[in-house]
Write an enzyme that holds these catalytic residues in place. Structure first.
Site, short mmCIF file in Angstrom:
data_model
loop_
_atom_site.label_atom_id
_atom_site.label_comp_id
_atom_site.label_asym_id
_atom_site.label_seq_id
_atom_site.Cartn_x
_atom_site.Cartn_y
_atom_site.Cartn_z
N ASP A 69 -5.32 0.64 -7.20
CA ASP A 69 -6.06 -0.59 -7.00
C ASP A 69 -7.52 -0.30 -7.33
OD1 ASP A 69 -5.87 -3.34 -6.35
OD2 ASP A 69 -6.84 -2.97 -4.44
N TYR A 151 -14.35 -6.63 -16.53
CA TYR A 151 -15.82 -6.69 -16.50
C TYR A 151 -16.46 -5.71 -17.48
CZ TYR A 151 -15.03 -9.11 -12.02
OH TYR A 151 -14.64 -9.99 -11.05
N LYS A 172 -14.26 5.90 -22.82
CA LYS A 172 -14.26 5.22 -21.52
C LYS A 172 -13.41 6.02 -20.51
CE LYS A 172 -12.77 1.19 -18.98
NZ LYS A 172 -11.97 -0.02 -18.92
P1 IMP Z 1 -6.55 -3.60 -10.92
O1 IMP Z 1 -6.48 -3.19 -9.47
O2 IMP Z 1 -6.44 -2.43 -11.88
O3 IMP Z 1 -5.63 -4.74 -11.24
O4 IMP Z 1 -8.03 -4.16 -11.15
C1 IMP Z 1 -8.55 -5.29 -10.46
C2 IMP Z 1 -9.58 -6.03 -11.29
O5 IMP Z 1 -10.73 -5.20 -11.47
C3 IMP Z 1 -9.10 -6.38 -12.69
O6 IMP Z 1 -8.52 -7.63 -12.76
C4 IMP Z 1 -10.39 -6.36 -13.50
O7 IMP Z 1 -11.03 -7.60 -13.39
C5 IMP Z 1 -11.22 -5.32 -12.78
N1 IMP Z 1 -11.11 -4.02 -13.46
C6 IMP Z 1 -10.29 -2.99 -13.11
N2 IMP Z 1 -10.48 -1.95 -13.93
C7 IMP Z 1 -11.44 -2.33 -14.80
C8 IMP Z 1 -12.04 -1.67 -15.91
O8 IMP Z 1 -11.75 -0.51 -16.26
N3 IMP Z 1 -12.97 -2.37 -16.59
C9 IMP Z 1 -13.33 -3.65 -16.24
N4 IMP Z 1 -12.78 -4.31 -15.24
C10 IMP Z 1 -11.83 -3.66 -14.51
#
Ligand code: IMP
Length: 192
Positions: A69, A151, A172
């Protein structure tokens, strides 16, 4: 070879992990174990959500598992959007709308400090562990670049001149929150 579920259907994340882990673990996706439902993510911390997803898979499907997460924490917004990063501008998970709202909420603010944090929860051989990765940076005043997702166009890591969206995926991953958390997980798994 030991089976372990990665609680995701994101093909890119799966491919990346499989390449690193090699032959010791067989990494299965949610689809491959027949888990088609949305796993609840209702905790108010990243760690809580990652653990909730990993425990759900263990309890309902019996597999050892890891789940991640991620959130973007902005100092001038008291840590928002944080655990709610995916749905900051509403339930649609719309990245453009999320970024627009973030830029609007930071309009005229001098303090642009922010960090991405990823927590990975692992349940393996009866043990629960978590691994955290973070990257410090700042929120730009406008979007730059078109690579990546979420983002990325408005986040510049401190160790870079450019936003995440202006970097190659490899560059990255080398410094990112998820790259760092994954490296810790891999280190642990390869020692098993
Ligand atoms: P998740 O837990 O990986 O689904 O991330 C939650 C939210 O954080 C995503 O929907 C993105 O909006 C943001 N996010 C997660 N990882 C990244 C990243 O590496 N770059 C930019 N936004 C991110």
């Amino acid at each position: 070879m030991q089976d372990i579920v990665f609680a995701t259907n994101n093909a890119h994340k799966l491919e990346e992990i499989r390449r690193i882990v090699g032959d010791d673990f067989r990494i299965l996706s949610l689809k491959e174990i027949g888990c088609e439902e949305d796993i609840p993510e209702t905790a108010d911390t990243l760690e809580g959500n990652a653990l909730m997803k990993a425990r759900y898979v263990k309890e309902h499907y019996g597999y050892d598992c890891f789940a991640d997460d991620t959130g973007l924490m902005v100092d001038a917004l008291d840590g928002a959007p944080g655990v709610y990063s995916a749905r900051y501008a509403g339930p649609g998970h719309d990245s453009a709308a999320n970024m627009a709202l973030l830029l609007k909420n930071l309009e005229g603010r001098a303090d642009r400090r922010a960090r991405f944090v990823t927590v990975i929860a692992l349940i393996l051989n009866g043990k629960e562990l978590t691994f955290e990765g973070r990257v410090e940076g700042e929120i730009l005043t406008e979007a730059h670049g078109s690579a990546g997702f979420g983002y990325d166009p408005v986040f510049r890591p401190l160790e870079s001149e450019t936003s995440f969206a202006e970097m190659s995926a490899d560059d990255k991953n080398r410094i990112s929150h998820r790259g760092r958390a994954t490296a810790k997980l891999m280190n642990y798994l390869t020692l098993q």
